[in-house]
Design an enzyme around this catalytic site. Structure first.
Site, mmCIF file in Angstrom:
data_model
loop_
_atom_site.group_PDB
_atom_site.id
_atom_site.type_symbol
_atom_site.label_atom_id
_atom_site.label_comp_id
_atom_site.label_asym_id
_atom_site.label_seq_id
_atom_site.Cartn_x
_atom_site.Cartn_y
_atom_site.Cartn_z
ATOM 1 C CG ASN A 1 2.111 2.197 10.584
ATOM 2 O OD1 ASN A 1 1.762 3.312 10.210
ATOM 3 N ND2 ASN A 1 2.745 1.996 11.725
ATOM 4 C CG ASP B 1 -3.782 4.814 -1.979
ATOM 5 O OD1 ASP B 1 -3.112 3.810 -1.674
ATOM 6 O OD2 ASP B 1 -4.763 5.209 -1.320
ATOM 7 C CG ASP C 1 -1.801 1.176 1.357
ATOM 8 O OD1 ASP C 1 -2.003 1.866 0.339
ATOM 9 O OD2 ASP C 1 -2.307 1.434 2.473
ATOM 10 C CB SER D 1 -0.887 3.183 4.854
ATOM 11 O OG SER D 1 -0.609 1.848 4.458
ATOM 12 C CD1 TRP E 1 -1.263 -2.507 9.658
ATOM 13 C CD2 TRP E 1 -2.358 -4.375 10.245
ATOM 14 N NE1 TRP E 1 -2.509 -2.461 9.099
ATOM 15 C CE2 TRP E 1 -3.204 -3.579 9.436
ATOM 16 C CE3 TRP E 1 -2.833 -5.593 10.737
ATOM 17 C CZ2 TRP E 1 -4.500 -3.980 9.103
ATOM 18 C CZ3 TRP E 1 -4.122 -5.999 10.399
ATOM 19 C CH2 TRP E 1 -4.936 -5.189 9.593
ATOM 20 C CB THR F 1 -7.354 3.658 -3.164
ATOM 21 O OG1 THR F 1 -7.116 4.142 -1.843
ATOM 22 C CG2 THR F 1 -8.735 4.098 -3.608
ATOM 23 C CE1 TYR G 1 -3.917 1.150 6.136
ATOM 24 C CE2 TYR G 1 -5.001 0.059 7.966
ATOM 25 C CZ TYR G 1 -3.854 0.369 7.269
ATOM 26 O OH TYR G 1 -2.644 -0.094 7.705
#
Length: 311
Positions: A21, A199, A16, A19, A23, A202, A59
């Protein structure tokens, strides 16, 4: 697919660029979104180091609350030592329960990373794991297999012509300036220029009103009872390209790209209204509809995005 820990535990993630991070779900989480996905178990990894730092990410469609840990993360043959990542403890959204991927691998800048967690691409750079400090993305035109993220390189067999290099206007998201959005050579949105982010996380094309409403009007999209903007499928043949003018170069999207055929045979506009406000104003989001047409290069060394027509 990536793996975390020793021995490796595998996860599918969404790569992505919107963003920052990394996880994955963890055994500490009992939300539906965790129990029906693969969960990381730190006890089973000899290289795991825990922290007491909490992390939360939001998100457009879901959120995650968890705790940060450190471990070895392997992505496409690149092994990153002591990578910080989030272990989810709660994923309250029904959206995340039904997606095919387990977690997120954020490729945006450290400045937007929750809890100040160092993004994995920054560690790849600092650990000297890349021949060039850039990555590139190819998405197949029709959602078939074959899409990839290439770390440290550009594969020119996946695009035609030359890359157009566009300087970043902010180092948060991969943010660039769009000169205008046109149809038949006249602006239908963003007439005086606007800011946009590239992005990969998306799926659609999104932007603020009145721009998006005007595009829906121009392509004959009507709002249905469910709130989606639908287009008569027979229109597709007759509609013109919608052109994003960026850095003086035209990036056309044909109607086959910006109108999506749904499983029931109906046709939906690929544009939606979404307001992402930042210090530099309201952002347009160039999602996968755009990236399936254009091979994209994300160059951290020179703070630029490169785009060329995908093959």
């Amino acid at each position: 697919t990536i793996s975390i820990g020793t021995p490796p535990q595998e996860f599918s993630v969404i790569f992505d660029t919107g963003s920052a991070n990394l996880w994955v779900p963890s055994v500490y989480c009992s939300s539906l979104a965790c129990t029906n996905h693969r969960r990381f178990d730190p006890v089973r990894s000899s290289t795991y180091r825990g922290t007491t730092t909490s992390v939360a990410t939001w998100y457009g469609t879901g959120s995650m609350v968890g705790i940060l840990g450190y471990d070895t993360v392997t992505v496409g043959g690149i092994q990153v030592q002591k990578q910080v990542f989030g272990l989810s403890q709660m994923e309250p959204s029904s959206f995340l329960a039904h997606v095919p991927f387990d977690g997120f691998l954020g490729l945006a800048f450290p400045s937007i990373s929750s809890s100040g967690a160092t993004p994995i691409f920054d560690n790849m750079m600092s650990q000297g794991l890349l021949s060039q400090d850039l990555f590139s993305i190819y998405l197949t035109p029709d959602e078939r297999n074959g899409s990839f993220v290439l770390f440290g390189g550009i594969d020119d067999t996946y695009f035609t012509g030359n890359l157009t290099w566009i300087p970043l206007s902010a180092q948060t998201y991969w943010q660039i300036k769009v000169d205008s959005i046109t149809m038949y050579g006249r602006p239908i949105a963003c007439p005086y220029g606007c800011q946009a982010i590239v992005d990969s996380g998306t799926s659609l094309l999104a932007g603020p009103n009145p721009g998006v409403s005007n595009i829906q009007y121009e392509i004959g999209a009507r709002r249905s009872a469910s709130g989606l903007y639908m287009v008569s499928c027979s229109f597709i043949q007759r509609l013109p390209d919608i052109v994003f003018v960026i850095a003086g170069t035209q990036f056309p999207l044909p109607p086959q790209a910006y109108i999506r055929q749904l499983e029931d045979g109906s046709c939906m506009s690929g544009f939606r209204t979404y307001t992402l406000s930042t210090a530099t104003g309201k952002l347009w989001i160039l999602g996968d509809i755009f990236l399936r047409r254009y091979y994209s290069v994300f160059d951290r060394a020179n703070s630029m995005v490169g785009l060329a027509p995908a093959t």
